[in-house]
Design an enzyme around this catalytic site. Structure first.
Site, PDB file in Angstrom:
ATOM      1  CE  LYS A  45     157.243  -6.703 -13.303  1.00  6.80           C
ATOM      2  NZ  LYS A  45     156.863  -7.876 -14.176  1.00  6.80           N
ATOM      3  NE  ARG A 139     149.930 -11.356 -16.573  1.00  7.67           N
ATOM      4  CZ  ARG A 139     150.946 -10.876 -16.848  1.00  7.67           C
ATOM      5  NH1 ARG A 139     151.742 -11.416 -15.121  1.00  7.67           N
ATOM      6  NH2 ARG A 139     151.840  -9.853 -16.849  1.00  7.67           N
ATOM      7  CE1 TYR A 272     162.493 -19.680  18.741  1.00  8.31           C
ATOM      8  CE2 TYR A 272     163.208 -19.164  17.084  1.00  8.31           C
ATOM      9  CZ  TYR A 272     162.375 -19.127  18.131  1.00  8.31           C
ATOM     10  OH  TYR A 272     162.403 -17.287  18.123  1.00  8.31           O
ATOM     11  CG  MET A 321     161.384 -12.792  11.798  1.00  9.95           C
ATOM     12  SD  MET A 321     160.295 -11.123  11.784  1.00  9.95           S
ATOM     13  CE  MET A 321     158.854 -12.585  12.996  1.00  9.95           C
TER      14      MET A 321
HETATM   15  C1  LIG Z   1     156.989  -7.527 -14.755  1.00 10.87           C
HETATM   16  C2  LIG Z   1     157.206  -7.829 -16.445  1.00 10.87           C
HETATM   17  C3  LIG Z   1     157.800  -7.649 -17.281  1.00 10.87           C
HETATM   18  C4  LIG Z   1     159.674  -8.109 -17.766  1.00 10.87           C
HETATM   19  O1  LIG Z   1     159.715  -9.314 -17.510  1.00 10.87           O
HETATM   20  P1  LIG Z   1     161.114  -9.970 -17.126  1.00 10.87           P
HETATM   21  O2  LIG Z   1     160.632 -11.245 -17.365  1.00 10.87           O
HETATM   22  O3  LIG Z   1     161.769  -9.778 -16.028  1.00 10.87           O
HETATM   23  O4  LIG Z   1     162.105  -9.391 -17.524  1.00 10.87           O
HETATM   24  C5  LIG Z   1     157.677  -6.882 -18.611  1.00 10.87           C
HETATM   25  N1  LIG Z   1     156.921  -7.302 -19.030  1.00 10.87           N
HETATM   26  C6  LIG Z   1     155.459  -6.982 -18.244  1.00 10.87           C
HETATM   27  C7  LIG Z   1     153.797  -6.903 -18.240  1.00 10.87           C
HETATM   28  C8  LIG Z   1     155.495  -7.659 -16.616  1.00 10.87           C
HETATM   29  O5  LIG Z   1     154.849  -7.694 -15.447  1.00 10.87           O
END
Ligand SMILES: *Cc1c(COP(=O)(O)O)cnc(C)c1O
Length: 385
Positions: A45, A139, A272, A321
């Site tokens: 992701k 969650r 800046y 930036m």
């Molecule tokens: C992001 C995520 C992972 C991976 O987690 P890491 O700590 O980076 O290994 C696994 N399961 C879920 C549900 C996640 O959201």
């Protein structure tokens, strides 16, 4: 001037180099932790934690990895459009208007709770899903004690239920409370699976652990280990990385070009807000990377540094930036076109994502996942180079 033999991608102002050997190494050491019947399901992701989702997933496919998780349906579609094969689990919310994409790209959707299951079911066509159970993180997932609701999910006719999973929330902590909490999460999950089994519902694939879970509770890994951060060769903090007991190798380096070198007279100020004042005659380099590329602005004014010729050059003044200023008064012969290392190794020195995280008061996951689109990414150490 930049070397003509340099690959085109690193002729730019700032870029990311991915270490193929390090990724292979991390896959190897993590696979050694897996119990029988368990496979890696890497979390790619947020552009593979900033590394580049397509590049990383393609390499993982080559290494025999056959399952991935992403946060969004669009991330999954991008992988399919680049010929990534295997299961792709969407961990987060998908809008009903995008359900057709789940089918078009052969993605597996997470069932967030019973009401979401009903919405998925009403789509009217078969959708592959994994059911998420909330065992304590509060969650996503239907609460583990709501067995009637969970059973109703399994009764939905249009859901192709291919898996069931939960997520641990204190697996990285070794206090007795956290260990007890993790065991309670696992028990709650296994109780749900057993009860479903009693009722004649089958859960083909089960998964519980992410990186920390795999490191500290490998016995819970079941069918998939959803490893993210560990695969990229760092853990969330330096302390975690030191404690984990296995040798992980960082996959990512960030490099940037020195645009020019400039002398400042004693008493002159720069940047800046004129926040840097030269306490003596000084030399600074303008490095072509900034907060727009994901370098935290909190590293301004001496908090962070970069490596040039194996020597630490402090970041001076406020990070902009697209560029930043570093003090190179102590580094001889720096020229425009030279390369500064933002994360990675230079000579005997190195700067890790955990170092940046510490300076920014966050975890390496945030530093990596915020790295900008503008940085070109490429594996190094391949034949082409
Ligand atoms: C992001 C995520 C992972 C991976 O987690 P890491 O700590 O980076 O290994 C696994 N399961 C879920 C549900 C996640 O959201």
């Amino acid at each position: 001037m930049p070397d003509k033999r340099e690959p085109a991608f690193c002729r730019g102002r700032a870029w990311i180099e991915l270490d193929q050997k390090a990724l292979r190494h991390n896959v190897g050491v993590l696979r050694k932790l897996l119990p029988d019947g368990c496979e890696l399901m890497p979390a790619v992701k947020t552009n593979a934690y900033g590394h580049g989702a397509v590049l990383i997933s393609r390499e993982l496919n080559r290494l025999g990895v056959n399952a991935f998780c992403v946060a969004t349906v669009q991330e999954g579609a991008e992988l399919r459009n680049n010929d990534i094969t295997g299961t792709i689990l969407v961990l987060g919310y998908t809008h009903p208007k995008d359900f057709l994409l789940l089918r078009r790209y052969h993605l597996t959707q997470t069932v967030l709770d019973l009401s979401y299951a009903k919405i998925l079911d009403r789509y009217g066509k078969k959708i592959s899903v994994h059911v998420k159970i909330d065992t304590g993180m509060r969650r996503l997932g239907e609460r583990s004690e709501k067995i009637e609701e969970i059973s109703k999910i399994f009764e939905c006719r249009n859901l192709n239920i291919e898996g069931i999973f939960t997520h641990l929330c204190v697996a990285d902590e070794n206090s007795s409370e956290s260990v007890a909490f993790t065991h309670a999460q696992a028990k709650a999950f296994y109780d749900v699976v057993a009860e479903l089994h009693q009722r004649g519902f089958i859960c083909p694939k089960k998964h519980i652990v992410s990186s920390d879970g795999l490191l500290y509770y490998p016995e819970l890994a079941e069918n998939y280990a959803r490893v993210g951060i560990a695969l990229y060769g760092v853990l969330s903090t330096r302390a975690d990385t030191e404690r984990c007991g296995i040798s992980l190798e960082p996959v990512l380096s960030i490099k940037a070009r020195i645009a020019l070198v400039k002398d400042l007279f004693q008493g002159e100020a720069a940047g800046y807000g004129l926040q840097f004042v030269a306490s003596q005659d000084s030399r600074i380099a303008v490095v072509a990377i900034g907060y727009g590329d994901g370098i935290p602005r909190s590293l301004s004014c001496g908090v962070g540094s970069v490596l040039i010729q194996g020597i630490k050059a402090p970041i001076v003044g406020r990070i902009c930036m697209d560029q930043m200023l570093v003090d190179i008064s102590n580094i001889p012969n720096v020229k425009a076109g030279d390369v500064a290392v933002i994360i990675g190794q230079s000579g005997d020195e190195k700067i890790t994502a955990c170092d940046l995280a510490e300076q920014d008061g966050t975890i390496s996951n945030e530093i990596l996942s915020r790295l900008g689109e503008r940085l070109e990414r490429q594996f190094v150490g391949k034949k082409e180079f």
